[in-house]
Design a protein around this motif. Structure first.
Motif, PDB file in Angstrom:
ATOM      1  N   LYS A   2       0.826  -1.199   0.000  1.00 44.97           N
ATOM      2  CA  LYS A   2       0.000   0.000   0.000  1.00 44.97           C
ATOM      3  C   LYS A   2       0.869   1.262   0.000  1.00 44.97           C
ATOM      4  CE  LYS A   2      -3.851   2.173   2.318  1.00 44.97           C
ATOM      5  NZ  LYS A   2      -4.767   2.148   3.434  1.00 44.97           N
ATOM      6  N   ARG A   3       1.976   1.232   0.750  1.00 52.93           N
ATOM      7  CA  ARG A   3       2.871   2.386   0.790  1.00 52.93           C
ATOM      8  C   ARG A   3       3.516   2.625  -0.567  1.00 52.93           C
ATOM      9  NH1 ARG A   3       6.975   1.930   5.520  1.00 52.93           N
ATOM     10  NH2 ARG A   3       7.595   3.913   4.620  1.00 52.93           N
ATOM     11  N   ILE A   8       3.817   5.812  -5.540  1.00 47.56           N
ATOM     12  CA  ILE A   8       3.742   5.892  -7.003  1.00 47.56           C
ATOM     13  C   ILE A   8       2.664   6.868  -7.427  1.00 47.56           C
ATOM     14  CG2 ILE A   8       3.094   4.600  -9.076  1.00 47.56           C
ATOM     15  CD1 ILE A   8       4.576   2.208  -7.862  1.00 47.56           C
ATOM     16  N   GLU A   9       1.513   6.832  -6.793  1.00 49.64           N
ATOM     17  CA  GLU A   9       0.433   7.746  -7.147  1.00 49.64           C
ATOM     18  C   GLU A   9       0.802   9.193  -6.837  1.00 49.64           C
ATOM     19  OE1 GLU A   9      -3.022   6.244  -5.190  1.00 49.64           O
ATOM     20  OE2 GLU A   9      -3.225   4.557  -6.580  1.00 49.64           O
ATOM     21  N   MET A  68      -2.247  -7.047  -9.697  1.00 52.08           N
ATOM     22  CA  MET A  68      -1.884  -5.717  -9.231  1.00 52.08           C
ATOM     23  C   MET A  68      -2.955  -5.117  -8.332  1.00 52.08           C
ATOM     24  SD  MET A  68      -0.367  -4.235 -12.806  1.00 52.08           S
ATOM     25  CE  MET A  68       0.228  -2.693 -12.160  1.00 52.08           C
ATOM     26  N   SER A  69      -4.031  -5.824  -8.110  1.00 54.52           N
ATOM     27  CA  SER A  69      -5.120  -5.278  -7.317  1.00 54.52           C
ATOM     28  C   SER A  69      -4.801  -5.390  -5.835  1.00 54.52           C
ATOM     29  CB  SER A  69      -6.425  -5.988  -7.640  1.00 54.52           C
ATOM     30  OG  SER A  69      -6.356  -7.330  -7.211  1.00 54.52           O
TER      31      SER A  69
END
Length: 72
Positions: A2-3, A8-9, A68-69
């Motif tokens: 998640k990090r 990346i986002e 990738m989910s």
């Protein structure tokens, strides 16, 4: 995971500019002539990497990439 996704986002818009700059520097150093076999092989590898990346990004954005989910 998640990090990494959040990082990346957050930095997503800077990736393309950095990639173009890095690729220009690498190409200036390594590519001497266009008609050499090694140069053609390197350019083909770039195309394969970019094509794979485009495919993975589109699958991710469509929600069809299970690996990738967040559920995986």
């Amino acid at each position: 995971m998640k990090r990494i996704r959040e990082s990346i986002e957050y930095h997503y818009r800077h990736f393309s500019a950095a990639a173009i700059l890095i690729a220009f520097i690498i190409d200036s150093i390594t590519l001497v002539r266009v008609d050499l076999h090694l140069t053609n092989l390197l350019l083909f590898a770039y195309l394969a990497i970019v094509g794979t990346g485009i495919l993975l990004v589109n699958l991710y954005e469509d929600g069809r990439a299970r690996f990738m989910s967040e559920e995986a």
